[in-house]
Design an enzyme around this catalytic site. Structure first.
Site, PDB file in Angstrom:
ATOM      1  N   GLU A  63     -34.591  23.308 -16.873  1.00  0.00           N
ATOM      2  CA  GLU A  63     -33.151  23.114 -16.739  1.00  0.00           C
ATOM      3  C   GLU A  63     -32.720  21.860 -17.476  1.00  0.00           C
ATOM      4  OE1 GLU A  63     -31.560  21.598 -12.920  1.00  0.00           O
ATOM      5  OE2 GLU A  63     -33.591  21.832 -12.179  1.00  0.00           O
TER       6      GLU A  63
ATOM      7  N   HIS B 171     -39.208  12.780  -8.859  1.00  0.00           N
ATOM      8  CA  HIS B 171     -38.046  13.454  -9.439  1.00  0.00           C
ATOM      9  C   HIS B 171     -37.463  12.588 -10.543  1.00  0.00           C
ATOM     10  CE1 HIS B 171     -38.227  16.478  -6.263  1.00  0.00           C
ATOM     11  NE2 HIS B 171     -37.322  17.153  -6.949  1.00  0.00           N
TER      12      HIS B 171
END
Length: 86
Positions: free
Chosen positions: A46, A83
């Protein structure tokens, strides 16, 4: 395709070499997939937004993401642990 790591992402990669061989295999699999097609394939690629615009992310697992960018057909890995905190 040339593959390069930032200093931080290289430390992440070495951490996996020493601490989690299973996830290291997953990271290597993702890198191979990115070399074949940077924007499609495994790991749910993404595009990132806001201050990380221009970068892409793929899931290593629920905790870790592989963050990278493609420049002149070269792969630059930004991070591969946690992350997007960095």
């Amino acid at each position: 395709m040339k593959i390069a790591f930032t200093e931080l992402s290289w430390h992440d990669y070495l951490w996996f070499q020493q601490n989690d061989k299973k996830l290291l295999k997953r990271i290597n699999l993702l890198i191979k997939a990115i070399a074949r097609d940077p924007f499609d394939g495994i790991g749910k690629p993404e595009p990132l937004k806001a201050n990380l615009s221009g970068y892409w992310s793929r899931r290593i697992n629920s905790e870790h993401r592989l963050v990278y960018t493609i420049a002149d057909r070269d792969l630059l890995i930004i991070s591969c642990r946690f992350h997007y905190q960095r």
